[in-house]
Design a protein around this motif. Structure first.
Motif, short mmCIF file in Angstrom:
data_model
loop_
_atom_site.label_atom_id
_atom_site.label_comp_id
_atom_site.label_asym_id
_atom_site.label_seq_id
_atom_site.Cartn_x
_atom_site.Cartn_y
_atom_site.Cartn_z
N THR A 1 6.49 0.46 8.92
CA THR A 1 5.84 -0.53 8.27
C THR A 1 4.80 -1.24 9.19
OG1 THR A 1 7.43 -0.80 6.54
CG2 THR A 1 5.47 -2.50 6.50
N TYR B 1 2.50 6.17 6.43
CA TYR B 1 4.07 5.56 6.40
C TYR B 1 5.18 6.79 6.63
CZ TYR B 1 8.31 3.54 4.76
OH TYR B 1 9.59 3.28 4.65
N SER C 1 0.95 -1.16 -0.10
CA SER C 1 0.01 0.18 -0.04
C SER C 1 0.81 1.38 0.19
CB SER C 1 -0.84 -0.05 1.18
OG SER C 1 -0.13 0.12 2.41
N ILE C 2 2.22 1.39 0.33
CA ILE C 2 2.84 2.30 0.44
C ILE C 2 3.62 2.61 -0.97
CG2 ILE C 2 3.25 2.21 3.05
CD1 ILE C 2 6.04 1.11 2.30
N LYS C 3 3.47 1.87 -1.84
CA LYS C 3 4.05 2.04 -3.13
C LYS C 3 3.06 3.25 -3.98
CE LYS C 3 5.75 -2.59 -3.70
NZ LYS C 3 5.72 -3.97 -4.44
N LYS C 4 1.89 3.41 -3.59
CA LYS C 4 1.36 4.37 -4.27
C LYS C 4 0.86 5.60 -3.27
CE LYS C 4 -0.87 1.18 -7.46
NZ LYS C 4 -2.20 0.69 -8.16
N ASN C 5 0.77 6.69 -3.82
CA ASN C 5 0.02 7.98 -3.16
C ASN C 5 -1.45 7.53 -2.49
OD1 ASN C 5 2.62 9.39 -3.41
ND2 ASN C 5 1.80 10.25 -5.19
N ARG D 1 0.29 5.60 2.59
CA ARG D 1 1.67 6.09 2.32
C ARG D 1 1.73 7.42 3.17
NH1 ARG D 1 6.20 5.87 -0.90
NH2 ARG D 1 7.16 7.85 -1.30
N THR D 2 0.86 8.17 3.12
CA THR D 2 1.04 9.51 4.10
C THR D 2 1.32 8.92 5.58
OG1 THR D 2 -0.63 10.58 2.78
CG2 THR D 2 -0.27 11.47 5.02
#
Length: 403
Positions: free
Chosen positions: A369, A355, A344-348, A352-353
């Motif tokens: 993570t 993280y 899920s952190i690979k995309k904005n 990701r926010t």
């Protein structure tokens, strides 16, 4: 006072199980080895039922070895709990003698069953979860074979053509197709760029890759003109191994499609799959490891604790407030949420926010993570509780904010 008058412990085996029953004082009242077949198990349940009005059973394995035993116990409406291997090992030291026998292990399990009221009940898996269990286990075996096979292939190729080995990622089909047909410098030079491109095109390699792969491979072959020792024999092994890997890749793809199709028949599959980072593969693993039932987790904290994402206290004397990673948790459920967080952190987006905010708080990658994985547990549990799929938060526009 306990509602049970006797406690049975079963040391699970492949061909036979050993059953031991103790009473409220811890005295062994029945101990016998039984075959792993329906009639023998039913006879043992009837014999144990004659010892006391209510009996609780405990097993040390929940796997294929205990499937028939658990099925018969479920049909006979017997209460069954799970005693983990670490619990059994810890209590074993309280019994005299150093030798390990099935009868001794069964007695330890029975005593653990009698002494502890926090053992997790075992619920019989339904047809869907039973099928998903086998499919996900089969996929895991295939993936292990795949990793081992790719590593072996690279080692073989390094022995005769090291620059070709370094040039491509052999976990992709296109390079495997190439070396399944030609893999020595002499073969590639003889084929030329046109011949290499023809082979790749014939086997449906994507057109944008064909020209670049053909040119790169041909130039590498021109740079190595001295054959390696044993090149012909090793090349034959490489081609056969590459063909096996291509077959294995097709089997993995077919299995993943079967898992996705089965997973999507579960009533909560749509909600689980709507969660960022969780696809049908991870969703199936999650269902398997919670036995298809999230209702046993009365709060998000319970599910997070089950996944080992909640620290436990480590206080001693005047020292308090210390926390540590738990030792008892379901590692497969933890893996699901960790991989979901990684994806899920690979995309904005909100994940990701979150993280990046944790990284700004000086947490290392793993800690950030895991913090996100814990957050995903909260979100997923709320979605399942409300029977609502994931909806990304709407960005606030300046006009809306002014209003």
């Amino acid at each position: 006072m306990s509602e049970y008058q006797a406690w049975a412990g079963v040391d699970v085996g492949k061909a036979a199980h050993h059953v031991c029953v103790v009473d409220a004082t811890g005295k062994t009242v029945w101990s016998k080895r039984i075959s792993n077949d329906q009639k023998a198990i039913e006879a043992a349940i009837a014999a144990v039922a004659g010892l006391a009005p209510s009996v609780r059973w405990a097993v040390d394995l929940v796997s294929e070895l205990s499937s028939l035993l658990l099925a018969v116990l479920a049909v006979r409406d017997q209460q069954v709990v799970y005693a983990t291997g670490s619990m059994v090992h810890a209590l074993s030291g309280a019994f005299s003698g150093e030798g390990k026998t099935d009868a001794r292990d069964a007695r330890v399990i029975a005593e653990l069953n009698r002494l502890r009221n926090d053992l997790k009940p075992i619920r019989m898996r339904d047809e869907l979860i039973a099928e998903l269990t086998q499919l996900t286990a089969y996929r895991a075996d295939l993936q292990d074979d795949w990793v081992r096979g790719v590593n072996r292939l690279r080692a073989l190729l390094t022995g005769i053509f090291p620059t070709l080995e370094a040039a491509f990622d052999y976990s992709n089909r296109s390079p495997l197709i190439l070396i399944a047909h030609m893999c020595t410098p002499a073969e590639l030079r003889a084929a030329g760029m046109g011949g290499i491109a023809a082979v790749l095109t014939e086997h449906k390699v994507r057109r944008p890759l064909v020209e670049a792969m053909s040119r790169k491979t041909y130039h590498l072959a021109c740079d190595q003109t001295i054959p390696a020792p044993g090149e012909a024999g090793i090349a034959d092994l490489i081609k056969r191994h590459a063909r096996r890997l291509l077959d294995l890749d097709r089997e993995i793809t077919s299995t993943e499609k079967a898992i996705a199709a089965k997973f999507r028949t579960h009533p909560q599959a749509g909600i689980i799959e709507s969660m960022p980072g969780i696809g049908p593969g991870l969703g199936a693993e999650l269902l398997v490891n919670v036995h298809g039932d999230f209702s046993t987790f009365t709060s998000a904290g319970k599910l997070a604790s089950f996944a080992g994402l909640v620290p436990v206290p480590r206080d001693s004397g005047r020292i308090s407030g210390n926390l540590r990673r738990p030792r008892r948790y379901n590692r497969k459920v933890r893996r699901v949420f960790y991989l979901a967080a990684m994806t899920s952190i690979k995309k904005n987006g909100p994940a990701r926010t979150f993280y990046l905010r944790k990284r700004d708080e000086h947490l290392i990658h793993t800690q950030a993570t895991l913090a996100l994985a814990r957050r995903l547990v909260d979100v997923l549990w709320a979605m399942l509780r409300d029977n609502t799929p994931y909806r990304p938060p709407q960005a606030t526009t300046p006009a809306a904010a002014a209003a």
